[in-house]
Design a protein around this motif. Structure first.
Motif, mmCIF file in Angstrom:
data_model
loop_
_atom_site.group_PDB
_atom_site.id
_atom_site.type_symbol
_atom_site.label_atom_id
_atom_site.label_comp_id
_atom_site.label_asym_id
_atom_site.label_seq_id
_atom_site.Cartn_x
_atom_site.Cartn_y
_atom_site.Cartn_z
ATOM 1 N N PHE A 24 0.851 -1.192 0.000
ATOM 2 C CA PHE A 24 0.000 0.000 0.000
ATOM 3 C C PHE A 24 0.895 1.253 0.000
ATOM 4 O O PHE A 24 2.022 1.228 0.530
ATOM 5 C CB PHE A 24 -0.912 0.023 1.235
ATOM 6 N N ARG A 25 0.362 2.306 -0.579
ATOM 7 C CA ARG A 25 1.013 3.609 -0.458
ATOM 8 C C ARG A 25 -0.045 4.705 -0.557
ATOM 9 O O ARG A 25 -1.050 4.539 -1.246
ATOM 10 C CB ARG A 25 2.098 3.798 -1.503
ATOM 11 N N VAL A 26 0.251 5.821 0.159
ATOM 12 C CA VAL A 26 -0.639 6.986 0.177
ATOM 13 C C VAL A 26 0.072 8.106 -0.573
ATOM 14 O O VAL A 26 1.240 8.447 -0.237
ATOM 15 C CB VAL A 26 -0.987 7.405 1.614
ATOM 16 N N MET A 27 -0.571 8.690 -1.573
ATOM 17 C CA MET A 27 0.042 9.706 -2.420
ATOM 18 C C MET A 27 -0.876 10.922 -2.518
ATOM 19 O O MET A 27 -2.080 10.828 -2.316
ATOM 20 C CB MET A 27 0.310 9.156 -3.828
ATOM 21 N N ARG A 28 -0.225 12.017 -2.870
ATOM 22 C CA ARG A 28 -0.974 13.222 -3.231
ATOM 23 C C ARG A 28 -0.087 14.025 -4.171
ATOM 24 O O ARG A 28 1.049 14.366 -3.812
ATOM 25 C CB ARG A 28 -1.344 14.055 -2.005
ATOM 26 N N ALA A 29 -0.615 14.310 -5.341
ATOM 27 C CA ALA A 29 0.119 15.113 -6.342
ATOM 28 C C ALA A 29 1.486 14.499 -6.628
ATOM 29 O O ALA A 29 2.533 15.146 -6.516
ATOM 30 C CB ALA A 29 0.245 16.553 -5.888
ATOM 31 N N GLU A 30 1.503 13.214 -6.933
ATOM 32 C CA GLU A 30 2.691 12.468 -7.290
ATOM 33 C C GLU A 30 3.712 12.369 -6.158
ATOM 34 O O GLU A 30 4.827 11.915 -6.355
ATOM 35 C CB GLU A 30 3.381 13.100 -8.512
ATOM 36 N N GLN A 31 3.338 12.805 -4.957
ATOM 37 C CA GLN A 31 4.250 12.708 -3.820
ATOM 38 C C GLN A 31 3.794 11.582 -2.908
ATOM 39 O O GLN A 31 2.619 11.486 -2.559
ATOM 40 C CB GLN A 31 4.295 14.033 -3.042
ATOM 41 N N VAL A 32 4.718 10.680 -2.570
ATOM 42 C CA VAL A 32 4.428 9.542 -1.711
ATOM 43 C C VAL A 32 4.588 9.975 -0.267
ATOM 44 O O VAL A 32 5.671 10.431 0.155
ATOM 45 C CB VAL A 32 5.361 8.358 -2.022
ATOM 46 N N PHE A 33 3.536 9.821 0.521
ATOM 47 C CA PHE A 33 3.560 10.179 1.925
ATOM 48 C C PHE A 33 3.756 8.955 2.825
ATOM 49 O O PHE A 33 4.304 9.091 3.934
ATOM 50 C CB PHE A 33 2.251 10.887 2.314
ATOM 51 N N LEU A 34 3.310 7.803 2.349
ATOM 52 C CA LEU A 34 3.348 6.628 3.232
ATOM 53 C C LEU A 34 3.340 5.369 2.370
ATOM 54 O O LEU A 34 2.618 5.280 1.382
ATOM 55 C CB LEU A 34 2.133 6.625 4.166
ATOM 56 N N GLU A 35 4.192 4.344 2.748
ATOM 57 C CA GLU A 35 4.185 3.022 2.131
ATOM 58 C C GLU A 35 4.002 1.974 3.222
ATOM 59 O O GLU A 35 4.659 2.054 4.266
ATOM 60 C CB GLU A 35 5.487 2.771 1.371
ATOM 61 N N ILE A 36 3.165 1.031 2.984
ATOM 62 C CA ILE A 36 2.817 0.006 3.975
ATOM 63 C C ILE A 36 3.067 -1.372 3.358
ATOM 64 O O ILE A 36 2.636 -1.653 2.219
ATOM 65 C CB ILE A 36 1.340 0.113 4.397
ATOM 66 N N GLY A 37 3.745 -2.279 4.101
ATOM 67 C CA GLY A 37 3.988 -3.651 3.675
ATOM 68 C C GLY A 37 5.178 -3.818 2.767
ATOM 69 O O GLY A 37 5.465 -4.918 2.331
ATOM 70 N N GLY A 38 5.905 -2.774 2.487
ATOM 71 C CA GLY A 38 7.064 -2.864 1.615
ATOM 72 C C GLY A 38 6.962 -1.883 0.468
ATOM 73 O O GLY A 38 6.004 -1.120 0.356
ATOM 74 N N ARG A 39 7.973 -1.933 -0.418
ATOM 75 C CA ARG A 39 8.007 -1.028 -1.557
ATOM 76 C C ARG A 39 6.852 -1.354 -2.497
ATOM 77 O O ARG A 39 6.623 -2.498 -2.858
ATOM 78 C CB ARG A 39 9.339 -1.153 -2.274
ATOM 79 N N PHE A 40 6.144 -0.304 -2.889
ATOM 80 C CA PHE A 40 4.994 -0.514 -3.772
ATOM 81 C C PHE A 40 5.496 -0.854 -5.177
ATOM 82 O O PHE A 40 6.367 -0.155 -5.710
ATOM 83 C CB PHE A 40 4.130 0.744 -3.821
ATOM 84 N N PRO A 41 4.963 -1.943 -5.790
ATOM 85 C CA PRO A 41 5.463 -2.352 -7.115
ATOM 86 C C PRO A 41 5.039 -1.378 -8.199
ATOM 87 O O PRO A 41 3.926 -0.867 -8.193
ATOM 88 C CB PRO A 41 4.828 -3.722 -7.301
ATOM 89 N N THR A 42 5.984 -1.129 -9.106
ATOM 90 C CA THR A 42 5.659 -0.257 -10.235
ATOM 91 C C THR A 42 5.240 -1.044 -11.473
ATOM 92 O O THR A 42 4.558 -0.529 -12.350
ATOM 93 C CB THR A 42 6.879 0.604 -10.590
ATOM 94 N N GLU A 43 5.705 -2.322 -11.561
ATOM 95 C CA GLU A 43 5.317 -3.147 -12.719
ATOM 96 C C GLU A 43 3.900 -3.676 -12.515
ATOM 97 O O GLU A 43 3.424 -3.837 -11.407
ATOM 98 C CB GLU A 43 6.300 -4.291 -12.918
ATOM 99 N N ALA A 44 3.248 -4.004 -13.633
ATOM 100 C CA ALA A 44 1.860 -4.486 -13.578
ATOM 101 C C ALA A 44 1.782 -6.004 -13.527
ATOM 102 O O ALA A 44 0.825 -6.569 -12.971
ATOM 103 C CB ALA A 44 1.082 -3.965 -14.797
ATOM 104 N N ALA A 45 2.795 -6.683 -14.114
ATOM 105 C CA ALA A 45 2.743 -8.145 -14.177
ATOM 106 C C ALA A 45 2.896 -8.726 -12.790
ATOM 107 O O ALA A 45 3.779 -8.330 -12.024
ATOM 108 C CB ALA A 45 3.845 -8.664 -15.103
#
Length: 442
Positions: free
Chosen positions: A102-123
């Motif tokens: 999980f991650r919480v964002m606003r205006a392309e800025q990441v404020f919080l990540e939960i459970g590890g790095r949020f994946p950028t790939e879709a597969a």
């Protein structure tokens, strides 16, 4: 005197082909291949549908799991005007997040990540996002590696089970095919035997009321009919060659005597005329014995038929006949044939008895017509022979031995039976039994 020599021509039986097992085998091969193709396609279709259904189930469960953990994380977030943080106290079962990110964002800025790095790939990931207060967005991702491994395991299992399933299905199809083709093989063998004028036993009728059982029953009825036709043809040829010999020999002797001047025309004409009349009666009886009716059976009233037969007798013979019983009984048959049968039975009884001939009609499960006389009767061992063609137990009595044979033939055509038995005190009782016909009266 000229001697006529008969040239004997030996008939060569027509060569009939043996059962075309090759063609039948080809048909069976094509049918088995078609059946195998159907089984393979059905197995592939079932396997494919099962895979799609299993994949859909896994995908639906994964989305439900992602929605569930996303709801839990959303409830645990504390959103402020300039920050977003996770309150662990509002998320008591953090371990249930499993492989979620999980991650919480606003205006392309990441404020919080939960459970590890949020994946950028879709597969390999199932993703979703939700809008929060103050312009924040919650993004969630669930790893689908476990679902993919389950799908691969399912597909490997299908690939391993499919050949075994196909083998079992083909074995079952082969056994079923053999079971279904058995009546067809019986019919093929029986048809080949009939083509060679060899009549086998009736083919077994498959259980159930389906097309194969109807075909087997129809074939058995056809076999009986063909056998009856051929038997009548053989009887006609055999009886004709046997019985025509005597009058023809008489004619030949008389003609030769006339040619040689041994007899005058006045002496030869009476025996010639008698021989011709005998030939005419003999041919008429033989033709009647071998003929089958050409129209559909009709309702026939027994009493009316008996009275019609009596009208053709002499007054003296009519005075010696009494009609009793259920004369209004009806049967389904052919009136002219029934008249001929009853006429022969009555004539036979009147010929051997000088007393009254009693005719009684009884209605039971069948219509029984009893004809009783007070003649000499028949020896017990000869009762079963009555009705055989050209049987003459009393040669001194005029006749050719075809009357009762014709009655027995007509009885068979009408679906009945003919019996004879001696009467107590002397005489013979003939019983003609015919199928009963119910007639509704208005």
């Amino acid at each position: 005197m000229r001697v006529l020599r008969r040239k004997t021509v030996q008939a060569t039986p027509m060569a009939l082909p043996k059962p075309t097992w090759g063609l039948l085998g080809g048909f069976r091969s094509r049918l088995m291949l078609s059946l195998s193709a159907v089984v393979v396609l059905a197995a592939l279709l079932v396997g494919g549908l099962g895979f799609v259904r299993f994949q859909d189930t896994l995908s639906r469960e994964a989305r439900q799991d992602l929605e569930s953990v996303t709801n839990a994380v959303e409830q645990a977030l504390v959103i402020g005007p300039e920050q977003a943080r996770l309150d662990p106290g509002r998320l008591p079962r953090l371990v249930e997040l499993g492989s979620s990110r999980f991650r919480v964002m606003r205006a392309e800025q990441v404020f919080l990540e939960i459970g590890g790095r949020f994946p950028t790939e879709a597969a390999g990931w199932l993703k979703t996002e939700r809008a929060l207060k103050e312009g924040f967005v919650l993004q969630a991702a669930l790893e689908t590696r476990t679902q993919n491994e389950a799908l691969q395991a399912f597909w490997r299992t299908e690939l391993l089970a499919l050949p075994l399933s196909l083998l079992l299905a083909l074995m079952a199809a082969y056994l079923l095919f053999g079971y279904l083709m058995r009546p067809v093989r019986h019919l093929t063998e029986a048809a080949h035997a009939i083509a060679q004028q060899r009549f086998p036993k009736p083919v077994p009728v498959p259980p159930g009321q389906d097309e194969l059982s109807d075909l087997a029953e129809s074939f058995n009825r056809m076999t009986q009919a063909v056998e009856g036709f051929l038997e009548r043809e053989r009887n006609f040829a055999r009886y004709t060659s046997h019985e025509l010999r005597t009058p023809l020999a008489t004619l030949r002797v008389q003609v030769e005597a006339l040619e040689q001047g041994l007899l005058s025309p006045q002496e030869s004409l009476p025996p010639i005329k008698a021989s011709l009349e005998r030939l005419e009666r003999l041919l008429a009886g033989l033709l009647a014995l071998t003929r089958s009716p050409q129209k559909d059976p009709q309702p026939v009233e027994v009493g009316q038929t008996l009275r019609s037969v009596a009208q053709h007798l002499t007054p003296e013979e009519r005075s010696r006949i009494t009609l009793e019983g259920d004369l209004e009984a009806w049967v389904l048959g052919y009136e002219e044939l029934l008249q001929q049968a009853l006429g022969n039975l009555l004539g036979n009884a009147l010929k051997f008895s000088s007393q009254t001939v009693q005719v009684e009609v009884r209605q039971e499960a069948m219509i029984h017509i009893h004809i009783l006389d007070r003649g000499p009767g028949v020896r017990e061992e000869d009762l079963s022979r009555l009705g055989n063609p050209f049987l003459r137990l009393q040669p001194r009595v005029e006749g050719m031995g075809l009357g009762l044979a014709l009655v027995r033939h007509i009885t068979t055509l009408l679906g009945g039976r003919l019996e004879f038995r001696n009467r107590a005190g002397g005489g013979l009782e003939a019983i003609l039994s015919l199928p009963r016909l119910e007639v509704k009266r208005g």
